[in-house]
Motif scaffolding. Structure first.
Motif, PDB file in Angstrom:
ATOM      1  N   ASP A  15       0.794  -1.232   0.000  1.00  0.00           N
ATOM      2  CA  ASP A  15       0.000   0.000   0.000  1.00  0.00           C
ATOM      3  C   ASP A  15       0.826   1.283   0.000  1.00  0.00           C
ATOM      4  N   GLY A  16       2.148   1.157  -0.148  1.00  0.00           N
ATOM      5  CA  GLY A  16       2.958   2.362  -0.131  1.00  0.00           C
ATOM      6  C   GLY A  16       4.421   2.077  -0.412  1.00  0.00           C
ATOM      7  N   GLN A  29       1.822   6.678   1.040  1.00  0.00           N
ATOM      8  CA  GLN A  29       0.725   5.777   0.684  1.00  0.00           C
ATOM      9  C   GLN A  29       0.405   5.993  -0.805  1.00  0.00           C
ATOM     10  N   CYS A  30       0.269   4.905  -1.576  1.00  0.00           N
ATOM     11  CA  CYS A  30       0.076   5.028  -3.029  1.00  0.00           C
ATOM     12  C   CYS A  30      -0.978   4.052  -3.542  1.00  0.00           C
ATOM     13  N   THR A  58      -0.035  11.971   7.274  1.00  0.00           N
ATOM     14  CA  THR A  58       0.061  10.926   6.264  1.00  0.00           C
ATOM     15  C   THR A  58       0.334  11.545   4.909  1.00  0.00           C
ATOM     16  N   TYR A  60       0.445  11.034   0.898  1.00  0.00           N
ATOM     17  CA  TYR A  60      -0.089  10.219  -0.197  1.00  0.00           C
ATOM     18  C   TYR A  60       0.662  10.592  -1.465  1.00  0.00           C
ATOM     19  N   ARG A  83      -8.600   7.919   2.610  1.00  0.00           N
ATOM     20  CA  ARG A  83      -8.540   6.485   2.283  1.00  0.00           C
ATOM     21  C   ARG A  83      -9.544   6.113   1.196  1.00  0.00           C
TER      22      ARG A  83
END
Length: 199
Positions: A15-16, A29-30, A58, A60, A83
């Motif tokens: 997820d990242g 986070q990607c 966080t 992204y 999210r």
């Protein structure tokens, strides 16, 4: 705000990724599509959006600025947090998302985990006209075909589905472009009409 990161990818997770910038490893986070462009040990540049919460900061990351911009705009809709916005971009490209919202395709939006029918309707209502027009990789051809189909009485959603099917066929066949590389609108319109007549 951190607009982008440029550095060396030191780790990739489902997820990242961790990108080292100036000796500091930043966890980003990607979406799966963005992660697919990254390679451990290689240099990378990702557009970023920093989300500040009471208990966390966080970051992204996105392969393109447009994807980041859509991510931030999605969060202006009621009930859409970072999210869920990331999940939407994991299912749709920014242009596919623009088409789904413009066509009021609630069913397509419910493919995103966490979005039900009412949530999809709210997203369509709140984001209509705000995401901008989809970029056409093949020039004005698809937009002209879409306008033609709608003027002939087809629903925008049906037109978009037919155009997507035709575009996939053209790509598989090596394309049907004029000398300047643009899509032949007449050919595309005929093919889309054939697709729609089979439905």
């Amino acid at each position: 705000m951190i607009s982008h990161l440029a550095g060396t990818v030191t780790g990739i997770a489902p997820d990242g990724a961790v990108i080292e910038v100036g000796g500091v490893g930043l966890l980003v986070q990607c979406t799966p599509a963005t992660l697919a462009t990254l390679r451990t040990g290689a240099r990378a540049r990702v557009a970023t959006s920093l989300v500040v919460r009471e208990d966390a900061l966080t970051l992204y990351g996105f392969a393109a600025d447009d994807e980041r911009d859509v991510f931030e705009l999605l969060q202006t809709a009621s009930g859409v947090g970072p999210r869920l916005a990331l999940a939407m971009l994991a299912v749709f490209t920014p242009d596919a998302l623009r088409r789904a919202v413009a066509a009021e395709d609630v069913t397509a939006l419910t493919q995103v985990p966490g979005i039900g029918r009412k949530g999809a309707q709210r997203i369509v209502l709140e984001l209509a006209g705000r995401l901008g027009a989809p970029a056409s990789a093949a020039g004005p051809g698809p937009e002209q075909v879409r306008a033609g189909l709608v003027s002939l009485g087809w629903q925008a959603r049906e037109a978009d589905q037919a155009i997507a099917a035709v575009a996939a066929d053209l790509a598989a066949d090596g394309g049907a472009a004029d000398g300047d590389g643009t899509v032949d609108v007449a050919t595309m319109l005929r093919s889309a009409l054939r697709k729609l007549s089979r439905v």
